[in-house]
Design a protein around this motif. Structure first.
Motif, PDB file in Angstrom:
ATOM      1  N   ARG A  65      -0.733  -5.846   3.879  1.00 26.27           N
ATOM      2  CA  ARG A  65      -1.270  -6.996   3.160  1.00 26.27           C
ATOM      3  C   ARG A  65      -2.747  -6.767   2.871  1.00 26.27           C
ATOM      4  NH1 ARG A  65       1.129 -12.435   6.123  1.00 26.27           N
ATOM      5  NH2 ARG A  65       3.274 -11.698   6.497  1.00 26.27           N
ATOM      6  N   GLU A  66      -3.239  -7.439   1.851  1.00 25.74           N
ATOM      7  CA  GLU A  66      -4.626  -7.223   1.424  1.00 25.74           C
ATOM      8  C   GLU A  66      -5.562  -8.315   1.911  1.00 25.74           C
ATOM      9  OE1 GLU A  66      -3.990  -4.605  -2.673  1.00 25.74           O
ATOM     10  OE2 GLU A  66      -4.718  -6.690  -2.798  1.00 25.74           O
ATOM     11  N   LEU A  67      -6.776  -7.897   2.275  1.00 23.21           N
ATOM     12  CA  LEU A  67      -7.877  -8.806   2.594  1.00 23.21           C
ATOM     13  C   LEU A  67      -9.126  -8.209   1.971  1.00 23.21           C
ATOM     14  CD1 LEU A  67      -9.362 -11.104   4.018  1.00 23.21           C
ATOM     15  CD2 LEU A  67      -9.348  -9.733   6.120  1.00 23.21           C
ATOM     16  N   ASN A  68      -9.639  -8.870   0.945  1.00 21.49           N
ATOM     17  CA  ASN A  68     -10.828  -8.372   0.274  1.00 21.49           C
ATOM     18  C   ASN A  68     -11.700  -9.548  -0.178  1.00 21.49           C
ATOM     19  OD1 ASN A  68      -9.588  -9.266  -2.247  1.00 21.49           O
ATOM     20  ND2 ASN A  68      -8.318  -7.411  -2.113  1.00 21.49           N
ATOM     21  N   VAL A  69     -12.696  -9.260  -0.984  1.00 18.78           N
ATOM     22  CA  VAL A  69     -13.640 -10.308  -1.388  1.00 18.78           C
ATOM     23  C   VAL A  69     -12.982 -11.397  -2.213  1.00 18.78           C
ATOM     24  CG1 VAL A  69     -15.655  -8.802  -1.273  1.00 18.78           C
ATOM     25  CG2 VAL A  69     -14.336  -8.932  -3.395  1.00 18.78           C
ATOM     26  N   ASN A  70     -11.799 -11.117  -2.770  1.00 21.74           N
ATOM     27  CA  ASN A  70     -11.104 -12.113  -3.577  1.00 21.74           C
ATOM     28  C   ASN A  70     -10.084 -12.936  -2.793  1.00 21.74           C
ATOM     29  OD1 ASN A  70     -12.383 -11.279  -6.054  1.00 21.74           O
ATOM     30  ND2 ASN A  70     -11.053  -9.477  -6.034  1.00 21.74           N
ATOM     31  N   THR A  71      -9.940 -12.654  -1.507  1.00 21.74           N
ATOM     32  CA  THR A  71      -8.961 -13.374  -0.682  1.00 21.74           C
ATOM     33  C   THR A  71      -9.458 -14.778  -0.368  1.00 21.74           C
ATOM     34  OG1 THR A  71      -8.234 -11.296   0.346  1.00 21.74           O
ATOM     35  CG2 THR A  71      -7.664 -13.350   1.476  1.00 21.74           C
ATOM     36  N   PRO A  72      -8.707 -15.828  -0.714  1.00 21.16           N
ATOM     37  CA  PRO A  72      -9.124 -17.201  -0.383  1.00 21.16           C
ATOM     38  C   PRO A  72      -9.188 -17.389   1.131  1.00 21.16           C
ATOM     39  CG  PRO A  72      -7.349 -17.190  -2.006  1.00 21.16           C
ATOM     40  CD  PRO A  72      -7.454 -15.795  -1.475  1.00 21.16           C
ATOM     41  N   PRO A  73     -10.148 -18.149   1.620  1.00 25.08           N
ATOM     42  CA  PRO A  73     -10.267 -18.380   3.064  1.00 25.08           C
ATOM     43  C   PRO A  73      -8.978 -18.883   3.697  1.00 25.08           C
ATOM     44  CG  PRO A  73     -12.215 -19.205   1.931  1.00 25.08           C
ATOM     45  CD  PRO A  73     -11.245 -18.805   0.861  1.00 25.08           C
ATOM     46  N   GLY A  74      -8.206 -19.663   2.946  1.00 28.57           N
ATOM     47  CA  GLY A  74      -6.974 -20.206   3.487  1.00 28.57           C
ATOM     48  C   GLY A  74      -5.903 -19.170   3.772  1.00 28.57           C
ATOM     49  N   GLU A  75      -6.061 -17.963   3.208  1.00 29.80           N
ATOM     50  CA  GLU A  75      -5.080 -16.905   3.414  1.00 29.80           C
ATOM     51  C   GLU A  75      -5.254 -16.198   4.754  1.00 29.80           C
ATOM     52  OE1 GLU A  75      -2.438 -15.817   1.364  1.00 29.80           O
ATOM     53  OE2 GLU A  75      -2.856 -17.801   0.502  1.00 29.80           O
ATOM     54  N   ILE A  76      -6.409 -16.377   5.395  1.00 31.88           N
ATOM     55  CA  ILE A  76      -6.683 -15.678   6.655  1.00 31.88           C
ATOM     56  C   ILE A  76      -5.635 -16.026   7.708  1.00 31.88           C
ATOM     57  CG2 ILE A  76      -8.350 -15.345   8.517  1.00 31.88           C
ATOM     58  CD1 ILE A  76      -9.224 -14.130   5.882  1.00 31.88           C
ATOM     59  N   GLU A  77      -5.284 -17.286   7.785  1.00 38.46           N
ATOM     60  CA  GLU A  77      -4.296 -17.722   8.773  1.00 38.46           C
ATOM     61  C   GLU A  77      -2.939 -17.068   8.510  1.00 38.46           C
ATOM     62  OE1 GLU A  77      -3.425 -19.736  12.322  1.00 38.46           O
ATOM     63  OE2 GLU A  77      -5.345 -19.563  11.256  1.00 38.46           O
ATOM     64  N   LYS A  78      -2.586 -16.899   7.236  1.00 43.13           N
ATOM     65  CA  LYS A  78      -1.312 -16.265   6.899  1.00 43.13           C
ATOM     66  C   LYS A  78      -1.318 -14.791   7.313  1.00 43.13           C
ATOM     67  CE  LYS A  78      -0.374 -19.310   2.967  1.00 43.13           C
ATOM     68  NZ  LYS A  78      -0.176 -19.381   1.483  1.00 43.13           N
ATOM     69  N   LEU A  79      -2.458 -14.133   7.150  1.00 41.94           N
ATOM     70  CA  LEU A  79      -2.568 -12.730   7.565  1.00 41.94           C
ATOM     71  C   LEU A  79      -2.442 -12.590   9.074  1.00 41.94           C
ATOM     72  CD1 LEU A  79      -5.552 -11.625   5.285  1.00 41.94           C
ATOM     73  CD2 LEU A  79      -3.145 -11.020   4.996  1.00 41.94           C
ATOM     74  N   LEU A  80      -2.913 -13.611   9.773  1.00 43.94           N
ATOM     75  CA  LEU A  80      -2.878 -13.585  11.234  1.00 43.94           C
ATOM     76  C   LEU A  80      -1.510 -13.964  11.795  1.00 43.94           C
ATOM     77  CD1 LEU A  80      -5.027 -13.026  13.462  1.00 43.94           C
ATOM     78  CD2 LEU A  80      -5.395 -15.496  13.585  1.00 43.94           C
ATOM     79  N   ALA A  81      -0.697 -14.634  11.009  1.00 40.86           N
ATOM     80  CA  ALA A  81       0.570 -15.181  11.482  1.00 40.86           C
ATOM     81  C   ALA A  81       1.476 -14.141  12.154  1.00 40.86           C
ATOM     82  CB  ALA A  81       1.306 -15.877  10.343  1.00 40.86           C
ATOM     83  N   PRO A  82       1.710 -12.954  11.569  1.00 42.96           N
ATOM     84  CA  PRO A  82       2.567 -11.971  12.248  1.00 42.96           C
ATOM     85  C   PRO A  82       2.016 -11.541  13.605  1.00 42.96           C
ATOM     86  CG  PRO A  82       2.320 -11.410   9.935  1.00 42.96           C
ATOM     87  CD  PRO A  82       1.318 -12.491  10.220  1.00 42.96           C
ATOM     88  N   ILE A  83       0.698 -11.507  13.733  1.00 44.92           N
ATOM     89  CA  ILE A  83       0.091 -11.128  15.020  1.00 44.92           C
ATOM     90  C   ILE A  83       0.320 -12.223  16.041  1.00 44.92           C
ATOM     91  CG2 ILE A  83      -2.046 -10.364  16.138  1.00 44.92           C
ATOM     92  CD1 ILE A  83      -3.101  -9.621  13.356  1.00 44.92           C
ATOM     93  N   LEU A  84       0.156 -13.462  15.621  1.00 48.08           N
ATOM     94  CA  LEU A  84       0.410 -14.585  16.520  1.00 48.08           C
ATOM     95  C   LEU A  84       1.874 -14.627  16.941  1.00 48.08           C
ATOM     96  CD1 LEU A  84      -1.683 -17.336  14.709  1.00 48.08           C
ATOM     97  CD2 LEU A  84      -2.240 -16.208  16.872  1.00 48.08           C
ATOM     98  N   ALA A  85       2.755 -14.083  16.092  1.00 47.72           N
ATOM     99  CA  ALA A  85       4.186 -14.048  16.407  1.00 47.72           C
ATOM    100  C   ALA A  85       4.553 -12.854  17.289  1.00 47.72           C
ATOM    101  CB  ALA A  85       4.989 -14.004  15.114  1.00 47.72           C
ATOM    102  N   GLY A  86       3.568 -11.996  17.599  1.00 49.71           N
ATOM    103  CA  GLY A  86       3.823 -10.900  18.529  1.00 49.71           C
ATOM    104  C   GLY A  86       3.653  -9.503  17.985  1.00 49.71           C
ATOM    105  N   ALA A  87       3.374  -9.344  16.688  1.00 45.85           N
ATOM    106  CA  ALA A  87       3.237  -8.012  16.109  1.00 45.85           C
ATOM    107  C   ALA A  87       1.830  -7.465  16.300  1.00 45.85           C
ATOM    108  CB  ALA A  87       3.570  -8.059  14.619  1.00 45.85           C
ATOM    109  N   ASP A  88       1.730  -6.205  16.712  1.00 49.41           N
ATOM    110  CA  ASP A  88       0.438  -5.526  16.726  1.00 49.41           C
ATOM    111  C   ASP A  88       0.070  -5.153  15.293  1.00 49.41           C
ATOM    112  OD1 ASP A  88       0.311  -5.692  19.477  1.00 49.41           O
ATOM    113  OD2 ASP A  88       1.093  -3.670  19.810  1.00 49.41           O
ATOM    114  N   ALA A  89      -1.215  -5.186  14.972  1.00 44.44           N
ATOM    115  CA  ALA A  89      -1.642  -4.929  13.597  1.00 44.44           C
ATOM    116  C   ALA A  89      -2.870  -4.037  13.579  1.00 44.44           C
ATOM    117  CB  ALA A  89      -1.946  -6.238  12.877  1.00 44.44           C
ATOM    118  N   GLY A  90      -3.034  -3.342  12.458  1.00 41.52           N
ATOM    119  CA  GLY A  90      -4.220  -2.530  12.247  1.00 41.52           C
ATOM    120  C   GLY A  90      -5.026  -3.088  11.090  1.00 41.52           C
ATOM    121  N   LEU A  91      -6.336  -3.207  11.278  1.00 42.70           N
ATOM    122  CA  LEU A  91      -7.246  -3.613  10.213  1.00 42.70           C
ATOM    123  C   LEU A  91      -8.039  -2.393   9.792  1.00 42.70           C
ATOM    124  CD1 LEU A  91      -8.705  -5.801   8.486  1.00 42.70           C
ATOM    125  CD2 LEU A  91     -10.280  -6.080  10.418  1.00 42.70           C
TER     126      LEU A  91
END
Length: 239
Positions: A65-91
């Motif tokens: 998934r993408e996170l860049n200067v055009n990403t709305p602040p409200g999308e941050i929680e959606k990007l975090l959702a799989p991690i909160l559900a237990g998935a390890d992630a790389g940034l």
């Protein structure tokens, strides 16, 4: 239990898997290869990075998934959702260390707010590499990002940074869009006092790496390295 957010450094330029091995320790590459969820500034370049890493599973099975200067602040929680559900992630960032002069910092902040474990990994930071090699004050320094594009405003900002550097004995670090590098150096040399140290660090960790520290007076006398369209870091220290 939530997963872990790993901050995985990238290379500072193009290169193959051998080039990646030169700047990323093996444990970092191993962890990067094992992850099934990635967040990066650009999906295409993130997958190109994963191809060089050599993933344990087919790249097409890895969620990016993408996170860049055009990403709305409200999308941050959606990007975090799989991690909160237990998935390890790389940034990962487009180049260098994620969350340093990088929009990924927003995700890291939210991860802390939600109690997610954040693990930073070792890798190349152009800012720190340039500071290390500059010979300038590494005890007190500031990174200022991009300076104004307008020539008059850029000169004004450089005078402010030089004054701050002189007052606090603090190294000032900044960057420029690669095609404006020469204009930045010309403004630095024209604006700064003759005794002010100016460092230009180009193509860090790449075959063409060039790092030069001179006084403003010496920059006027000696030829400058070729800077056009080459990633560069600029530093100054006024006495």
């Amino acid at each position: 239990m939530s997963g872990v957010l790993y901050l995985i450094p990238n290379t500072l330029g193009d290169g193959d898997a051998d080039a990646l091995a030169q700047v990323l320790p093996e444990p970092v590459r191993a962890q990067a290869a094992a992850l099934g969820y990635y967040i990066g500034e650009n999906a295409k370049t993130t997958r190109a990075f994963l191809k060089k890493v050599g993933t344990e599973r087919p790249i097409q099975e890895i969620e990016v998934r993408e996170l860049n200067v055009n990403t709305p602040p409200g999308e941050i929680e959606k990007l975090l959702a799989p991690i909160l559900a237990g998935a390890d992630a790389g940034l990962v960032s487009e180049a260098g260390c994620p969350a340093v002069a990088d929009p990924g910092a927003l995700l890291v902040r939210r991860a802390h707010e939600r109690g997610v474990k954040v693990v930073p990994f070792v890798g190349p930071s152009s800012i720190l590499l340039a500071l290390m090699a500059s010979g300038m004050n590494g005890q007190s320094f500031a990174f200022n990002g991009y300076l104004p594009v307008d020539a008059a405003e850029r000169g004004k900002r450089l005078r402010e940074l030089e004054q701050l550097s002189r007052k606090a004995n603090q190294t000032q670090i900044f960057i420029e869009t690669p095609y404006r590098n020469r204009a930045m150096l010309d403004t630095l040399v024209a604006t700064c006092a003759p005794s002010t140290l100016i460092c230009v660090a180009v193509d860090l960790t790449l075959p063409g790496e060039t790092i030069v520290t001179r006084t403003a007076a010496d920059w006027k006398k000696k030829a400058a390295p070729e800077l056009h369209k080459r990633p560069a870091i600029f530093l100054l220290l006024a006495s």
